[in-house]
Motif scaffolding. Sequence first.
Motif, PDB file in Angstrom:
ATOM      1  N   LYS A  82       0.770  -1.082   0.205  1.00  7.69           N
ATOM      2  CA  LYS A  82       0.086  -0.061  -0.183  1.00  7.69           C
ATOM      3  C   LYS A  82       0.741   1.090  -0.114  1.00  7.69           C
ATOM      4  N   MET A  83       1.917   1.472   0.782  1.00 10.52           N
ATOM      5  CA  MET A  83       2.904   2.482   0.578  1.00 10.52           C
ATOM      6  C   MET A  83       3.371   2.859  -0.559  1.00 10.52           C
ATOM      7  N   LEU A  84       3.822   1.458  -1.125  1.00  6.78           N
ATOM      8  CA  LEU A  84       4.587   1.642  -2.529  1.00  6.78           C
ATOM      9  C   LEU A  84       3.577   2.210  -3.503  1.00  6.78           C
ATOM     10  N   LEU A  85       2.297   2.002  -3.532  1.00  6.78           N
ATOM     11  CA  LEU A  85       1.394   2.266  -4.177  1.00  6.78           C
ATOM     12  C   LEU A  85       1.115   3.878  -4.147  1.00  6.78           C
ATOM     13  N   ASP A  86       1.183   3.995  -2.642  1.00  5.71           N
ATOM     14  CA  ASP A  86       0.696   5.532  -2.330  1.00  5.71           C
ATOM     15  C   ASP A  86       1.833   6.438  -2.832  1.00  5.71           C
ATOM     16  N   VAL A  87       3.188   6.190  -2.784  1.00  3.75           N
ATOM     17  CA  VAL A  87       4.229   6.969  -3.470  1.00  3.75           C
ATOM     18  C   VAL A  87       4.444   7.019  -5.082  1.00  3.75           C
ATOM     19  N   GLY A  88       3.429   6.048  -5.649  1.00  2.00           N
ATOM     20  CA  GLY A  88       3.738   6.146  -7.099  1.00  2.00           C
ATOM     21  C   GLY A  88       4.189   5.007  -7.907  1.00  2.00           C
ATOM     22  N   CYS A  89       4.388   3.801  -7.130  1.00  2.00           N
ATOM     23  CA  CYS A  89       5.091   2.601  -7.773  1.00  2.00           C
ATOM     24  C   CYS A  89       4.028   2.083  -8.516  1.00  2.00           C
ATOM     25  N   GLU A 119      -2.029  -8.871  -5.346  1.00  2.00           N
ATOM     26  CA  GLU A 119      -3.446  -8.470  -4.321  1.00  2.00           C
ATOM     27  C   GLU A 119      -3.591  -7.056  -4.413  1.00  2.00           C
ATOM     28  N   HIS A 120      -2.775  -6.192  -4.597  1.00  2.00           N
ATOM     29  CA  HIS A 120      -2.797  -4.588  -4.521  1.00  2.00           C
ATOM     30  C   HIS A 120      -2.670  -4.081  -5.796  1.00  2.00           C
ATOM     31  N   GLY A 121      -2.350  -4.833  -6.822  1.00  2.00           N
ATOM     32  CA  GLY A 121      -2.249  -4.334  -8.236  1.00  2.00           C
ATOM     33  C   GLY A 121      -0.961  -3.792  -8.448  1.00  2.00           C
ATOM     34  N   LEU A 122       0.188  -4.171  -7.792  1.00  2.10           N
ATOM     35  CA  LEU A 122       1.602  -4.101  -8.256  1.00  2.10           C
ATOM     36  C   LEU A 122       2.088  -5.061  -9.117  1.00  2.10           C
ATOM     37  N   ALA A 157      -3.220 -18.504 -13.242  1.00  7.10           N
ATOM     38  CA  ALA A 157      -2.906 -17.997 -14.628  1.00  7.10           C
ATOM     39  C   ALA A 157      -3.339 -16.735 -15.027  1.00  7.10           C
ATOM     40  N   GLU A 158      -4.628 -16.292 -14.506  1.00  9.45           N
ATOM     41  CA  GLU A 158      -5.377 -14.961 -14.742  1.00  9.45           C
ATOM     42  C   GLU A 158      -4.291 -13.982 -14.407  1.00  9.45           C
ATOM     43  N   ALA A 159      -3.444 -14.164 -13.297  1.00 10.20           N
ATOM     44  CA  ALA A 159      -2.661 -13.149 -12.831  1.00 10.20           C
ATOM     45  C   ALA A 159      -1.219 -13.086 -13.500  1.00 10.20           C
ATOM     46  N   MET A 160      -0.886 -13.882 -14.336  1.00 11.19           N
ATOM     47  CA  MET A 160       0.325 -13.815 -15.034  1.00 11.19           C
ATOM     48  C   MET A 160       0.443 -12.848 -15.850  1.00 11.19           C
ATOM     49  N   GLY A 161      -0.539 -12.274 -16.320  1.00 10.73           N
ATOM     50  CA  GLY A 161      -0.229 -11.186 -17.205  1.00 10.73           C
ATOM     51  C   GLY A 161       0.344  -9.972 -16.538  1.00 10.73           C
ATOM     52  N   GLN A 162       0.356  -9.933 -15.315  1.00 16.86           N
ATOM     53  CA  GLN A 162       0.955  -8.923 -14.583  1.00 16.86           C
ATOM     54  C   GLN A 162       2.281  -9.105 -13.950  1.00 16.86           C
ATOM     55  N   VAL A 163       2.848 -10.431 -14.273  1.00 20.24           N
ATOM     56  CA  VAL A 163       3.925 -10.950 -13.606  1.00 20.24           C
ATOM     57  C   VAL A 163       5.180 -10.947 -14.662  1.00 20.24           C
ATOM     58  N   ALA A 164       6.337 -10.508 -14.297  1.00 20.54           N
ATOM     59  CA  ALA A 164       7.490 -10.633 -15.181  1.00 20.54           C
ATOM     60  C   ALA A 164       8.663 -11.475 -14.540  1.00 20.54           C
TER      61      ALA A 164
END
Length: 252
Positions: A82-89, A119-122, A157-164
């Motif tokens: 949450k803190m990382l999202l908050d600062v713009g990551c 879970e947080h969209g990072l 599998a549905e989450a793998m579009g977000q993973v590198a």
Amino acid sequence: MTRKIIMAGNWKMHKTVGESVALAGQLNAALGDVTEREILVCPPFTALYAVAKALQGSSVQVGAQNLFPADEGAYTGETSPKMLLDVGCSYVILGHSERRQYFQESDQFINQKLKAALEHGLKPILCVGETLEQRGEGRQKTVVSMQVYRGLQDIPAEAMGQVAVAYEPIWAIGTGHTATPSQADEMHSAIRNNLSGLYGDEVAQDVCIMYGGSVKPGNVDDLMAQPEVDGALVGGASLDADSFVRIVRFQS
Ligand code: PGA
């Protein structure tokens, strides 16, 4: 689908806030309108907010170098998603070999971090890679496969579009000894096979597999020309604007 390419700079424990903002400004001027490749800088925690502000509206994105897998709590010295999202990551590097080596991070802990990021969209970049000794024993594919399987445990599998995934042979990090383009391609292909086994070919094809370990302006073109190399995670050579710009603008 066009191949997704991510070119990321991992600044590690380098640069003050002032130095970070100056570098971000130079990168924005040179790369701020590049849209065909994802470009990412990962400054130290202390500079994340200032760099994200300096890059607002730019196509250069910001990532963190780690997170702790809880929303908040009594975890002295740690930083939540949450803190990382908050600062713009928008991204986070997880399981870097330096974290595994100096902070004893296990595959299981790294897996928890991946889940917390998602879970947080990072967007997590899962780092994997073998030591020189493991390669000497011919165990590089087994070691890296285990890191992939354990790191991605229970990630759907549905989450793998977000993973590198970043393949970073430990013997190549900060040593000047880059893996040869064919060594990199062979390992990336093995990782792609692991991903196919877990998620099927279609999902596996779309996962960006980056190479890291002494990527420089002089070797990036050959590395990126490999069919299985979809991006680069750059340490030392990302600390200088001209060098990182040349890397991002690789030609193949
Ligand atoms: P290097 O670091 O480019 O300095 O070898 C790469 C990394 O650790 O991500």
